[in-house]
Design a protein around this motif. Structure first.
Motif, PDB file in Angstrom:
ATOM      1  N   ASN A 221     -70.851 -56.600 -72.926  1.00  0.00           N
ATOM      2  CA  ASN A 221     -69.573 -57.300 -72.746  1.00  0.00           C
ATOM      3  C   ASN A 221     -69.067 -57.162 -71.313  1.00  0.00           C
ATOM      4  O   ASN A 221     -68.551 -58.117 -70.728  1.00  0.00           O
ATOM      5  CB  ASN A 221     -68.527 -56.756 -73.725  1.00  0.00           C
TER       6      ASN A 221
ATOM      7  N   ALA B  29     -71.022 -59.408 -69.057  1.00  0.00           N
ATOM      8  CA  ALA B  29     -70.593 -60.809 -69.173  1.00  0.00           C
ATOM      9  C   ALA B  29     -69.379 -61.066 -68.293  1.00  0.00           C
ATOM     10  O   ALA B  29     -69.316 -62.076 -67.575  1.00  0.00           O
ATOM     11  CB  ALA B  29     -70.285 -61.149 -70.628  1.00  0.00           C
ATOM     12  N   ARG B  30     -68.400 -60.154 -68.335  1.00  0.00           N
ATOM     13  CA  ARG B  30     -67.202 -60.318 -67.510  1.00  0.00           C
ATOM     14  C   ARG B  30     -67.550 -60.281 -66.029  1.00  0.00           C
ATOM     15  O   ARG B  30     -67.052 -61.090 -65.231  1.00  0.00           O
ATOM     16  CB  ARG B  30     -66.177 -59.222 -67.833  1.00  0.00           C
TER      17      ARG B  30
ATOM     18  N   VAL C 123     -69.502 -63.529 -64.855  1.00  0.00           N
ATOM     19  CA  VAL C 123     -68.632 -64.695 -64.725  1.00  0.00           C
ATOM     20  C   VAL C 123     -67.707 -64.547 -63.528  1.00  0.00           C
ATOM     21  O   VAL C 123     -67.464 -65.509 -62.785  1.00  0.00           O
ATOM     22  CB  VAL C 123     -67.826 -64.906 -66.023  1.00  0.00           C
TER      23      VAL C 123
ATOM     24  N   HIS D 220     -66.358 -71.904 -66.304  1.00  0.00           N
ATOM     25  CA  HIS D 220     -66.572 -70.456 -66.309  1.00  0.00           C
ATOM     26  C   HIS D 220     -66.032 -69.808 -67.588  1.00  0.00           C
ATOM     27  O   HIS D 220     -66.574 -68.802 -68.044  1.00  0.00           O
ATOM     28  CB  HIS D 220     -65.952 -69.824 -65.060  1.00  0.00           C
ATOM     29  N   VAL D 221     -64.990 -70.381 -68.157  1.00  0.00           N
ATOM     30  CA  VAL D 221     -64.503 -69.894 -69.455  1.00  0.00           C
ATOM     31  C   VAL D 221     -65.578 -70.133 -70.521  1.00  0.00           C
ATOM     32  O   VAL D 221     -65.846 -69.266 -71.366  1.00  0.00           O
ATOM     33  CB  VAL D 221     -63.187 -70.592 -69.846  1.00  0.00           C
TER      34      VAL D 221
ATOM     35  N   TYR E 138     -68.312 -67.551 -70.108  1.00  0.00           N
ATOM     36  CA  TYR E 138     -67.924 -66.236 -70.630  1.00  0.00           C
ATOM     37  C   TYR E 138     -68.015 -66.208 -72.155  1.00  0.00           C
ATOM     38  O   TYR E 138     -68.526 -65.241 -72.734  1.00  0.00           O
ATOM     39  CB  TYR E 138     -66.516 -65.875 -70.186  1.00  0.00           C
TER      40      TYR E 138
ATOM     41  N   ARG F  17     -70.200 -63.721 -74.158  1.00  0.00           N
ATOM     42  CA  ARG F  17     -69.424 -62.752 -74.922  1.00  0.00           C
ATOM     43  C   ARG F  17     -69.898 -62.672 -76.360  1.00  0.00           C
ATOM     44  O   ARG F  17     -69.968 -61.597 -76.954  1.00  0.00           O
ATOM     45  CB  ARG F  17     -67.944 -63.141 -74.875  1.00  0.00           C
TER      46      ARG F  17
END
Length: 207
Positions: free
Chosen positions: A43, A46-47, A50, A155-156, A159, A163
């Motif tokens: 997780n 992933a953050r 991005v 980009h959202v 993620y 995620r």
């Protein structure tokens, strides 16, 4: 509404970057690169990936043309270098090297930054496309808002895709994840070769 947001430009930016950056297609590659990580580490990766991708795309949108001109670097050269780097990563995925424990001297290596954040997510295609949108805009506030929201929306999506890769990992299990990793390596190698081929073609046309 058009004075605040150019909806047509927003749709163009979002669709173009969505196709290039391919959020669904990043899931198997993300699983391959983070196969040795725990759920929490995945997780966090992933953050970070991005965030890095977003920062790189925004930076090139604002300063890319000036930077490349100052360094006398052409866009095809940037594309070829990104392709070669992705090819090295693909070889590691195909041979299983990415899954091996890292030597103590490489414990600080973070795949979320390189190659996941860049050049996989924020690769030459996404960088060039964003620079083209900025160059072609008329400089109005509505255009800048449309480009910014388009980049942010993609980009959202990236993620969210990474995620929830944990859910896919639980469904596939270890054997399934290894299989997906090998397939991802093959696909990534094809993407890398295509990037280099496109760069060579651009060099030939410019000659």
């Amino acid at each position: 509404m058009s004075d605040v947001l150019d909806v047509h430009l927003f749709a163009s930016v979002f669709i173009t970057l969505f196709v290039i950056m391919d959020p669904p297609g990043t899931v198997p590659i993300f699983l391959g690169l983070t196969s040795a990580m725990s759920r929490v580490q995945r997780n966090r990766a992933a953050r970070q990936a991005v965030a890095v991708a977003f920062g790189v795309v925004v930076a090139f949108a604002l300063f890319g043309q000036s930077l490349l001109s100052y360094m006398h670097v052409s866009l095809p050269a940037l594309q070829a270098s990104g392709g070669l780097l992705l090819l090295l990563v693909a070889m590691e995925l195909l041979t299983g090297k990415m899954e091996e424990p890292q030597p103590s001297g490489n414990t600080n290596v973070n795949v979320a930054l390189v190659p996941l954040g860049t050049p996989l997510l924020a690769g030459p295609g996404a960088i060039v496309a964003t620079m083209v949108f900025v160059t072609q805009s008329d400089g109005s506030a509505a255009d800048w808002v449309a480009i910014a929201l388009g980049v942010l929306a993609v980009h959202v999506c990236l993620y969210l895709a990474m995620r929830f890769a944990n859910v896919i990992h639980r469904v596939l299990g270890e054997s399934g994840t290894i299989l997906v990793t090998r397939i991802a390596g093959l696909l990534l190698a094809a993407i890398a070769v295509q990037l280099v081929a496109d760069a060579v073609e651009a060099f030939i046309k410019a000659a």
